[in-house]
Motif scaffolding. Structure first.
Motif, short mmCIF file in Angstrom:
data_model
loop_
_atom_site.label_atom_id
_atom_site.label_comp_id
_atom_site.label_asym_id
_atom_site.label_seq_id
_atom_site.Cartn_x
_atom_site.Cartn_y
_atom_site.Cartn_z
N TYR A 1 -7.66 -122.54 32.97
CA TYR A 1 -6.64 -121.52 33.24
C TYR A 1 -6.65 -121.12 34.72
O TYR A 1 -5.59 -120.91 35.33
CB TYR A 1 -6.87 -120.31 32.35
CG TYR A 1 -5.87 -119.20 32.58
CD1 TYR A 1 -4.56 -119.30 32.10
CD2 TYR A 1 -6.23 -118.07 33.30
CE1 TYR A 1 -3.64 -118.29 32.33
CE2 TYR A 1 -5.32 -117.05 33.52
CZ TYR A 1 -4.03 -117.17 33.03
OH TYR A 1 -3.11 -116.17 33.26
N LEU A 2 -7.85 -121.00 35.31
CA LEU A 2 -7.93 -120.66 36.73
C LEU A 2 -7.30 -121.77 37.58
O LEU A 2 -6.65 -121.48 38.60
CB LEU A 2 -9.39 -120.45 37.14
CG LEU A 2 -10.03 -119.13 36.73
CD1 LEU A 2 -11.48 -119.08 37.20
CD2 LEU A 2 -9.26 -117.95 37.31
N VAL A 3 -7.49 -123.03 37.20
CA VAL A 3 -6.89 -124.14 37.94
C VAL A 3 -5.36 -124.02 37.88
O VAL A 3 -4.66 -124.21 38.90
CB VAL A 3 -7.38 -125.49 37.39
CG1 VAL A 3 -6.61 -126.64 38.02
CG2 VAL A 3 -8.87 -125.65 37.66
N GLN A 4 -4.81 -123.74 36.71
CA GLN A 4 -3.37 -123.56 36.58
C GLN A 4 -2.88 -122.37 37.40
O GLN A 4 -1.82 -122.44 38.04
CB GLN A 4 -3.00 -123.38 35.11
CG GLN A 4 -3.30 -124.58 34.23
CD GLN A 4 -2.98 -124.32 32.76
OE1 GLN A 4 -2.47 -123.24 32.41
NE2 GLN A 4 -3.29 -125.28 31.91
N LEU A 5 -3.67 -121.30 37.41
CA LEU A 5 -3.27 -120.11 38.16
C LEU A 5 -3.27 -120.38 39.66
O LEU A 5 -2.35 -119.95 40.38
CB LEU A 5 -4.22 -118.96 37.82
CG LEU A 5 -3.76 -117.54 38.14
CD1 LEU A 5 -2.50 -117.19 37.37
CD2 LEU A 5 -4.87 -116.54 37.79
N SER B 1 -19.15 -115.68 35.24
CA SER B 1 -19.96 -116.75 35.82
C SER B 1 -21.44 -116.40 35.87
O SER B 1 -22.29 -117.29 35.94
CB SER B 1 -19.47 -117.06 37.24
OG SER B 1 -19.59 -115.92 38.08
N SER B 2 -21.77 -115.09 35.84
CA SER B 2 -23.17 -114.68 35.88
C SER B 2 -23.82 -114.65 34.51
O SER B 2 -25.01 -114.34 34.41
CB SER B 2 -23.29 -113.29 36.51
OG SER B 2 -22.57 -112.33 35.73
N SER B 3 -23.06 -114.95 33.45
CA SER B 3 -23.64 -114.97 32.11
C SER B 3 -24.43 -116.25 31.88
O SER B 3 -24.43 -117.16 32.70
CB SER B 3 -22.52 -114.83 31.06
OG SER B 3 -21.63 -115.92 31.16
N HIS B 4 -25.11 -116.31 30.73
CA HIS B 4 -25.93 -117.48 30.43
C HIS B 4 -25.06 -118.73 30.22
O HIS B 4 -25.43 -119.83 30.63
CB HIS B 4 -26.77 -117.23 29.18
CG HIS B 4 -27.80 -116.15 29.38
ND1 HIS B 4 -28.92 -116.32 30.15
CD2 HIS B 4 -27.86 -114.86 28.91
CE1 HIS B 4 -29.65 -115.20 30.15
NE2 HIS B 4 -29.02 -114.30 29.41
N SER B 5 -23.92 -118.57 29.59
CA SER B 5 -23.04 -119.71 29.33
C SER B 5 -22.12 -120.03 30.49
O SER B 5 -21.58 -121.14 30.56
CB SER B 5 -22.21 -119.45 28.06
OG SER B 5 -21.42 -118.27 28.22
N GLY B 6 -21.93 -119.07 31.40
CA GLY B 6 -21.04 -119.29 32.54
C GLY B 6 -19.58 -119.25 32.14
O GLY B 6 -19.21 -118.82 31.04
N VAL B 7 -18.73 -119.71 33.05
CA VAL B 7 -17.30 -119.74 32.78
C VAL B 7 -17.00 -120.86 31.79
O VAL B 7 -17.44 -122.01 31.98
CB VAL B 7 -16.51 -119.94 34.10
CG1 VAL B 7 -15.01 -119.99 33.83
CG2 VAL B 7 -16.83 -118.81 35.08
N SER B 8 -16.26 -120.52 30.77
CA SER B 8 -15.94 -121.51 29.74
C SER B 8 -14.94 -122.54 30.28
O SER B 8 -14.30 -122.36 31.32
CB SER B 8 -15.38 -120.82 28.50
OG SER B 8 -14.15 -120.16 28.83
N THR B 9 -14.81 -123.64 29.54
CA THR B 9 -13.89 -124.71 29.95
C THR B 9 -12.45 -124.24 29.94
O THR B 9 -11.66 -124.58 30.85
CB THR B 9 -14.06 -125.92 29.02
OG1 THR B 9 -15.44 -126.32 29.00
CG2 THR B 9 -13.21 -127.08 29.48
N ASP B 10 -12.07 -123.46 28.94
CA ASP B 10 -10.70 -122.96 28.87
C ASP B 10 -10.39 -122.01 30.03
O ASP B 10 -9.30 -122.08 30.62
CB ASP B 10 -10.47 -122.24 27.54
CG ASP B 10 -10.59 -123.19 26.35
OD1 ASP B 10 -10.44 -124.41 26.56
OD2 ASP B 10 -10.85 -122.70 25.23
#
Length: 296
Positions: A199-203, A186-195
């Motif tokens: 996956y976190l929502v499913q988890l 999340s701290s990267s330039h692109s942030g957390v990807s859509t996939d």
């Protein structure tokens, strides 16, 4: 009448060679380094006791103000000046003077102080490495390295998988570690990807039982909080590194000046202003304690 000439000494004159400017006496160097390390340990222990620190993995540290960060960095510099100044003074004061008077006496004393500074740093690095190695040593009860979650965002991971009806026997260590690695992006330039977000929502749905918008809201909050926590930890690391570098560089200069002051005190030369005031105070205290002489 013959006059006998006095015997002439034909022994070749032996020239006394001045000591080399780079010759070091290791006894005062070791004494100065140990003094600097001891004083630094005392001051750092005091700072840790009263709560001064530049970085921490605790969740409450994220609420610390910038003023506390700056105060901790300034204290780190001050303790380096005090400890290395004391170590340099001991190295210069204890150093045995050479037989010949040389114009390079202050430079020799300063070199002993800087060498004591370097030895104190080496001792500190070795001690820190030993403590870190003992703290990170794997034991029979510690989890494997592959299932270890990032400590910087442990609170965010706890909030992500919080559930009132979790199965008691469920092992969440692998899921927490995987979610932690995703949140680190999340701290990267692109942030957390859509996939990764999906996956976190499913988890979260499979672990906590939340569905639909509730699971997505919790994931979005966790991503935002993780980004803030990582930003705070990164700022603390930058301040800590800058403070350490500044403290070490100023400590070298202070060790040189302290060794020169110790050398002047050893040789009976004119002292600095603060040393003269200290000696004047001690003389006044001795005169106050000395009883007045009785009249004969």
């Amino acid at each position: 009448m013959s006059i006998e000439a006095p015997p002439v000494d034909v022994t070749p004159a032996v020239r006394t060679r001045a000591p080399d400017a780079w010759t070091l006496q290791w006894t005062p160097i070791v004494a100065g380094a140990l003094t600097a390390a001891a004083v630094s340990s005392i001051l750092l222990t005091f700072a840790a006791t009263v709560g001064l620190g530049v970085s921490s993995a605790a969740p409450t540290w994220r609420d610390a103000s910038v003023a506390l960060w700056l105060l901790s960095g300034i204290y780190l510099v001050l303790q380096a000046l005090i400890s290395f100044g004391c170590g340099g003074y001991v190295a210069g004061r204890v150093r045995a003077p050479y037989d010949l008077v040389s114009d390079d006496t202050e430079r020799r004393d300063g070199m002993h102080g800087v060498t004591a500074w370097a030895l104190a740093i080496v001792l500190g690095v070795i001690l820190s490495a030993m403590i870190a190695s003992a703290a990170n040593r794997q034991s029979s009860t510690s989890p494997p390295a592959t299932t270890t979650e990032p400590s910087v965002i442990s609170y965010e991971i706890d909030h992500l998988f919080r559930s009132p009806r979790r199965v008691p026997t469920a092992d969440l260590a692998p899921a927490r570690a995987e979610a932690g690695r995703i949140l680190l992006t999340s701290s990267s330039h692109s942030g957390v990807s859509t996939d990764d977000r999906a996956y976190l929502v499913q988890l979260v749905t499979a672990t906590t039982g939340l569905t639909g918008a509730d699971a997505e809201r919790r994931v979005d909050n966790a991503i935002t909080d993780a980004r803030t926590a990582i930003k705070h930890a990164r700022a603390g690391t930058i301040i800590l590194s800058f403070s350490i570098a500044t403290a070490l560089l100023l400590g070298a200069i202070d060790a040189w000046l302290g060794a020169e002051s110790g050398g002047r005190h050893r040789d009976g030369m004119p002292l600095s202003g603060w040393m003269l005031r200290s000696n004047r105070y001690h003389r006044r205290r001795d005169m106050w304690r000395r009883p007045a002489s009785l009249p004969e």
